[in-house]
Write a protein that holds these residues in place. Sequence first.
Motif, PDB file in Angstrom:
ATOM      1  N   GLY A 125      34.908  12.972  33.938  1.00  0.00           N
ATOM      2  CA  GLY A 125      33.974  12.319  33.035  1.00  0.00           C
ATOM      3  C   GLY A 125      33.950  10.828  33.307  1.00  0.00           C
ATOM      4  O   GLY A 125      34.870  10.284  33.936  1.00  0.00           O
ATOM      5  N   THR A 126      32.895  10.186  32.857  1.00  0.00           N
ATOM      6  CA  THR A 126      32.806   8.740  33.003  1.00  0.00           C
ATOM      7  C   THR A 126      33.821   8.079  32.081  1.00  0.00           C
ATOM      8  O   THR A 126      33.883   8.426  30.899  1.00  0.00           O
ATOM      9  CB  THR A 126      31.380   8.253  32.665  1.00  0.00           C
ATOM     10  OG1 THR A 126      30.438   8.986  33.447  1.00  0.00           O
ATOM     11  CG2 THR A 126      31.236   6.768  32.945  1.00  0.00           C
ATOM     12  N   PRO A 127      34.640   7.152  32.561  1.00  0.00           N
ATOM     13  CA  PRO A 127      35.625   6.510  31.684  1.00  0.00           C
ATOM     14  C   PRO A 127      34.945   5.745  30.559  1.00  0.00           C
ATOM     15  O   PRO A 127      33.797   5.290  30.700  1.00  0.00           O
ATOM     16  CB  PRO A 127      36.398   5.578  32.628  1.00  0.00           C
ATOM     17  CG  PRO A 127      35.490   5.379  33.805  1.00  0.00           C
ATOM     18  CD  PRO A 127      34.698   6.631  33.940  1.00  0.00           C
ATOM     19  N   ASP A 128      35.643   5.610  29.438  1.00  0.00           N
ATOM     20  CA  ASP A 128      35.094   4.872  28.306  1.00  0.00           C
ATOM     21  C   ASP A 128      36.183   4.004  27.685  1.00  0.00           C
ATOM     22  O   ASP A 128      37.283   3.889  28.237  1.00  0.00           O
ATOM     23  CB  ASP A 128      34.469   5.824  27.278  1.00  0.00           C
ATOM     24  CG  ASP A 128      35.458   6.872  26.770  1.00  0.00           C
ATOM     25  OD1 ASP A 128      36.664   6.535  26.588  1.00  0.00           O
ATOM     26  OD2 ASP A 128      35.059   8.017  26.544  1.00  0.00           O
ATOM     27  N   HIS A 129      35.883   3.417  26.540  1.00  0.00           N
ATOM     28  CA  HIS A 129      36.821   2.452  25.957  1.00  0.00           C
ATOM     29  C   HIS A 129      38.137   3.095  25.521  1.00  0.00           C
ATOM     30  O   HIS A 129      39.153   2.406  25.412  1.00  0.00           O
ATOM     31  CB  HIS A 129      36.180   1.737  24.767  1.00  0.00           C
ATOM     32  CG  HIS A 129      36.868   0.459  24.405  1.00  0.00           C
ATOM     33  ND1 HIS A 129      36.707  -0.712  25.117  1.00  0.00           N
ATOM     34  CD2 HIS A 129      37.775   0.188  23.432  1.00  0.00           C
ATOM     35  CE1 HIS A 129      37.451  -1.671  24.585  1.00  0.00           C
ATOM     36  NE2 HIS A 129      38.118  -1.150  23.568  1.00  0.00           N
ATOM     37  N   SER A 130      38.145   4.402  25.293  1.00  0.00           N
ATOM     38  CA  SER A 130      39.402   5.064  24.920  1.00  0.00           C
ATOM     39  C   SER A 130      40.411   5.034  26.061  1.00  0.00           C
ATOM     40  O   SER A 130      41.598   5.289  25.850  1.00  0.00           O
ATOM     41  CB  SER A 130      39.133   6.511  24.498  1.00  0.00           C
ATOM     42  OG  SER A 130      38.723   7.296  25.604  1.00  0.00           O
ATOM     43  N   ASP A 131      39.944   4.724  27.266  1.00  0.00           N
ATOM     44  CA  ASP A 131      40.840   4.635  28.423  1.00  0.00           C
ATOM     45  C   ASP A 131      41.395   3.230  28.643  1.00  0.00           C
ATOM     46  O   ASP A 131      42.156   3.010  29.590  1.00  0.00           O
ATOM     47  CB  ASP A 131      40.097   5.077  29.691  1.00  0.00           C
ATOM     48  CG  ASP A 131      39.622   6.512  29.610  1.00  0.00           C
ATOM     49  OD1 ASP A 131      40.451   7.385  29.292  1.00  0.00           O
ATOM     50  OD2 ASP A 131      38.420   6.765  29.862  1.00  0.00           O
ATOM     51  N   VAL A 132      41.031   2.288  27.780  1.00  0.00           N
ATOM     52  CA  VAL A 132      41.498   0.912  27.923  1.00  0.00           C
ATOM     53  C   VAL A 132      42.840   0.747  27.206  1.00  0.00           C
ATOM     54  O   VAL A 132      42.994   1.149  26.055  1.00  0.00           O
ATOM     55  CB  VAL A 132      40.466  -0.088  27.364  1.00  0.00           C
ATOM     56  CG1 VAL A 132      40.983  -1.525  27.511  1.00  0.00           C
ATOM     57  CG2 VAL A 132      39.124   0.071  28.079  1.00  0.00           C
TER      58      VAL A 132
END
Length: 234
Positions: A125-132
């Motif tokens: 999946g495309t990374p999002d802010h939950s991965d920061v």
Amino acid sequence: MSEAFTLTRLTRLDARLVPYDWAWARDNAAAIAAHWDVRKAAKPTLFDGRVLLACACAVTDGACRIDLFEAAFSEFLAFREGGSPDAAVTNAFAAVVPWSRDGAAVLGVMGRDSANAGQIYFPCGTPDHSDVREDDRVDLVGSAAREFREETGLRIPSDAAPEWLLVSGERQHAFLHPVHFPEEAASLIARMEKHRAAEAEPELAGFVAVHSGADLDADRMPGFVRAYLTASYR
């Protein structure tokens, strides 16, 4: 392997969230909104959340540094489906590549309600802010593991080798993590299907085992998938 792609083995992956003024998205706001209206009408379940795209990527002696910024999914979709018109921005994501004991790579088939319906590629999946994480570090390794778990129900074995490969081309940076499982492809897919059947709204429509280059589907498999698998089966 397609000449449009390069494959680079990585010894280190450093991804960071950075501020970025995406002039293309700002200058094309009206066209992006119109494109989103069309896509949303066709697939009402699409959600215009925030995703991370790349504005810089460099590899030195196996160490990769990639800078990511936040954008709306509608901006990303218009950008990608419009031929990626801004050369400074790329689609970057990470994926686990499950390999079976009998030498097959297992891929997912995207469901009809997804933006990429019918396409066949590795669960991701495309990374999002939950991965920061702290200090604006983007956890691409964790992103790949999370997406893999959500879409297949499987966990990465604790003894999996920390192997990463960057496949770059066609305005994409795909960070692939090959993981070898002790089961044959049929058993892996059975476990994945059991998980999918238990989901209320599964993202995937099914799974495909690729045993050799003869199993590649040029119409449904993106270029990065074909480039990686072609190199793997040489």
